[in-house]
Write an enzyme that holds these catalytic residues in place. Structure first.
Site, PDB file in Angstrom:
ATOM      1  N   ASP A  72      -2.521  -1.326  15.504  1.00 51.20           N
ATOM      2  CA  ASP A  72      -2.217  -2.279  14.713  1.00 51.20           C
ATOM      3  C   ASP A  72      -2.289  -3.641  14.803  1.00 51.20           C
ATOM      4  OD1 ASP A  72      -0.992  -3.246  11.960  1.00 51.20           O
ATOM      5  OD2 ASP A  72      -0.692  -1.056  11.691  1.00 51.20           O
ATOM      6  N   PRO A  80      15.588  -6.003  16.850  1.00 52.12           N
ATOM      7  CA  PRO A  80      16.828  -5.394  17.586  1.00 52.12           C
ATOM      8  C   PRO A  80      16.800  -3.838  16.832  1.00 52.12           C
ATOM      9  CG  PRO A  80      17.337  -6.913  15.750  1.00 52.12           C
ATOM     10  CD  PRO A  80      16.005  -7.313  16.435  1.00 52.12           C
ATOM     11  N   HIS A 107       2.214  -6.791   9.936  1.00 51.04           N
ATOM     12  CA  HIS A 107       1.649  -5.710   9.536  1.00 51.04           C
ATOM     13  C   HIS A 107       2.326  -4.555  10.599  1.00 51.04           C
ATOM     14  CE1 HIS A 107      -0.962  -2.498   8.534  1.00 51.04           C
ATOM     15  NE2 HIS A 107      -1.201  -2.928   7.252  1.00 51.04           N
ATOM     16  N   ILE A 115       7.848   4.271  10.922  1.00 57.63           N
ATOM     17  CA  ILE A 115       8.012   5.401  11.855  1.00 57.63           C
ATOM     18  C   ILE A 115       9.342   5.749  12.298  1.00 57.63           C
ATOM     19  CG2 ILE A 115       6.984   6.390  13.878  1.00 57.63           C
ATOM     20  CD1 ILE A 115       4.365   4.726  13.387  1.00 57.63           C
ATOM     21  N   ASN A 191      -7.091   0.652   0.168  1.00 62.58           N
ATOM     22  CA  ASN A 191      -6.650   0.151  -1.071  1.00 62.58           C
ATOM     23  C   ASN A 191      -7.490  -0.282  -2.210  1.00 62.58           C
ATOM     24  OD1 ASN A 191      -4.230   0.565   0.329  1.00 62.58           O
ATOM     25  ND2 ASN A 191      -4.148  -1.296   1.255  1.00 62.58           N
ATOM     26  N   TYR A 203     -12.653  11.040   8.686  1.00 65.77           N
ATOM     27  CA  TYR A 203     -13.086  11.841   9.774  1.00 65.77           C
ATOM     28  C   TYR A 203     -12.489  13.221   9.945  1.00 65.77           C
ATOM     29  CZ  TYR A 203     -15.554   7.942  12.275  1.00 65.77           C
ATOM     30  OH  TYR A 203     -16.250   6.749  12.391  1.00 65.77           O
ATOM     31  N   SER A 257      -1.336   1.523   3.835  1.00 68.05           N
ATOM     32  CA  SER A 257      -0.907   1.210   5.296  1.00 68.05           C
ATOM     33  C   SER A 257       0.735   1.478   5.485  1.00 68.05           C
ATOM     34  CB  SER A 257      -1.076  -0.226   5.588  1.00 68.05           C
ATOM     35  OG  SER A 257      -2.429  -0.745   5.778  1.00 68.05           O
TER      36      SER A 257
END
Length: 586
Positions: A72, A80, A107, A115, A191, A203, A257
């Site tokens: 990215d 933190p 981003h 995540i 988008n 893919y 994203s």
């Protein structure tokens, strides 16, 4: 000779052409029973809870010993909320060719925060392949090779472009990593609200992720098609998604994203729960456990990713929204069915009651799969009771629901005060959190009221918060000032006394702070956001056209020269044969 030229020189030229040509790449946008997980960031957790993350964490699964490479704009690895989650080597900056993948755009940090919210024990590898000014398929290819070399289990890519010879190197790297290194790939679908295939998402060896809004409908901007494999929350106008931002910040974004890292996080949960699983095992499991949504399959693929079942959940999740209404010598309970029934159907609910959390006994087994209410008449007025509910299927019993306390009485009264009020200084203001009161007074809570003052004995009312919320962000602050807070509970019978009083000094500047979640400016329609070309292609295209034209002219000349030589050799050979024949007749 001609065959030799075509077999050796043309592939060399094509390879050079591919390697020197950058691609157009764009960014797709803009936290006895275990404790249930809690959203780690300020603001609304609708997207995080929509995929059942809290229940996956309740199982104890948090992505332990899983390495996720984030391709990215880099990651603010000093944030933190992220600094303890980074891979030992941090990562690499392929845009600038150095070992500092610091995110200057925001981003990548937003993606990394999502995540980490889903798989908080997973390690994050920061691989910077795009920035505000540009990026290329070559840099993406190099980053994938880097991630392979250092053992990344999952690679997430929230960018994309059209398929062309320019992206061939990326496709090959993905294929090698998928087949040889057992690496799982996840990528955003784009988008543009189109069914055109975008890569690398489309893919075969990549999970393509579309986006939905808070109503579980296709986000207005999300791409779609039969190449979509899974969907996840991406937000839309009015319901964007909270995560981390550079400079210790938090903020909201939307896009495929944003949906992509949710799937990457769930894949990390699966890998952590089943360490021996191959990438194909993980892919199939998160696909098979996905929640089917109403609507065209081309919008959602196999469905909404399910963190709970992907992490190994087989029994039901706890029943939701347990509520109790007290009367004279009775308590009426009602609840909602679990978020997930597990891998088999729910068979019954068990109701537990006690006079303390340590002394809870089953008082009723519903023996009905969909019964969501119970009247308890075996109670004594003015006695405090604790309740929780569990759900059962053929695999076993769920964890308990949220525990409630209630006191039966002849007539309703005002509620008790909120508990455990805490204050935290943030860049957005002073954030207050509290627990609901032990006793609602026999009447439904309607709101909480916030009081503040610069003197502990002089507090003024400043705001009311719906009883479904248990936090408030105070932004009406002056720097280097100590504030004192208290909160009250309100039902139809009246207002409680003050909660515990808490003090907090505010020492930060609010001028540059991000606005709180409920005060973000209205979002423009997505079409107003142009895709960002990551290089200036005009001079590059001119140079490439010149190179290609010269190469083509040279090949044409060589071919024609060899062809003429061959023709002359054939003529000479025929003349020789005729001469030999004439000599034989003489």
């Amino acid at each position: 000779m001609v065959e030799t030229l075509y077999s050796k020189k043309i592939p060399v030229i094509l390879i050079l052409f591919i390697l020197v040509t950058p691609a157009l790449v764009f960014i797709n946008s803009e936290t006895q029973a275990s404790e249930i997980g809690e959203f780690p960031y300020p603001g609304d957790d609708w997207s995080w809870s929509m995929i059942g993350t809290q229940y996956a964490h309740q199982l104890g699964e948090k992505g332990d010993d899983v390495l996720v490479a984030v391709l990215d704009t880099g990651i603010d690895y000093t944030h933190p909320d992220l600094e303890d989650k980074m891979w030992d080597g941090i990562g690499y900056d392929f845009v600038n060719g150095d070992e500092d993948p610091m995110d200057e755009d925001g981003h990548g940090t937003h993606v990394a925060g999502i995540i980490s919210s889903v798989a908080p024990e997973a390690e994050l590898m920061a691989l910077k392949v795009v920035e505000e000014e540009g990026g290329s398929w070559q840099e993406v290819s190099e980053a994938i090779r880097f991630a392979r070399d250092y053992g990344a289990d999952i690679i997430t890519m929230s960018f994309g472009g059209e398929r062309s010879p320019l992206s061939r190197a990326v496709e090959m790297q993905i294929g090698h990593a998928y087949d040889r290194d057992d690496t799982l790939f996840v990528s955003s679908a784009g988008n543009d609200n189109t069914d055109n295939e975008y890569y690398p998402a489309a893919y075969d060896n990549v999970i393509a992720v579309s986006a939905i809004d808070s109503n579980k409908e296709k986000a207005s901007y999300s791409n779609y098609g039969d190449w979509i494999e899974l969907t996840a929350p991406g937000g839309d106008s009015g319901d964007r998604i909270m995560s981390t931002l550079p400079d210790d910040g938090h903020g909201e974004k939307m896009g495929t994203s944003v949906a992509c890292p949710y799937v990457a996080g769930v894949a990390a949960l699966r890998k952590g729960a089943f360490p021996g699983s191959s990438n194909q095992d993980i892919r199939e499991s998160i696909r098979d456990t996905a929640i089917e949504l109403e609507g065209p399959k081309v919008h959602f693929g196999h469905g909404l990713v399910n963190a709970y079942q992907a992490a190994g959940g087989v029994t039901p999740t706890p029943p939701m929204n347990l509520n109790g209404e007290a009367g004279d010598g009775l308590i009426e309970l009602n609840w909602e069915e679990p978020w997930d029934q597990g891998i088999t159907d729910i068979e019954e609910f068990h109701i537990y009651r006690g006079t303390s959390p340590e002394n809870m006994d089953i008082i009723y087994e519903t023996e009905e799969a969909h019964k969501i209410e119970y009247l308890d008449e075996d109670v004594i007025n003015e006695q405090l009771y604790y309740y929780h509910i569990t759900a059962l299927n053929s695999e076993g019993e769920s964890y308990p629901s949220e525990e409630i306390t209630i006191i039966p009485r002849e007539s309703p009264t005002h509620p008790s005060e909120p508990r455990n009020l805490e204050a935290e200084e943030t860049t957005e203001g002073i954030r207050l959190t509290w627990d609901k009161p032990f006793d609602d007074g026999g009447s439904t809570l309607t709101e909480y009221r916030i009081y503040v003052g610069t003197e502990s004995d002089d507090l003024d009312y400043i705001a009311s918060i719906d009883s479904s919320e248990s936090w408030y962000l105070d932004r009406d602050l002056e720097t280097n000032t100590t504030y004192h807070y208290a909160v009250t509970s309100v039902n139809e019978e009246g207002e409680s006394g003050f909660s515990n009083q808490i003090s907090q000094i505010y020492s930060l500047e609010l001028d540059d702070a991000d606005p709180p979640p409920n005060e973000y400016p209205p979002l423009q329609p997505y079409e107003d956001y142009p895709l960002i070309p990551f290089v200036n292609m005009e001079p590059m295209i001119f140079i490439l056209v010149v190179i290609f034209s010269i190469s083509l002219a040279w090949l044409t000349f060589v071919y024609y020269r060899e062809y003429k030589r061959k023709v002359e050799r054939e003529k000479k050979k025929r003349r020789t044969q005729k001469s030999d024949q004439r000599k034989k007749y003489y």
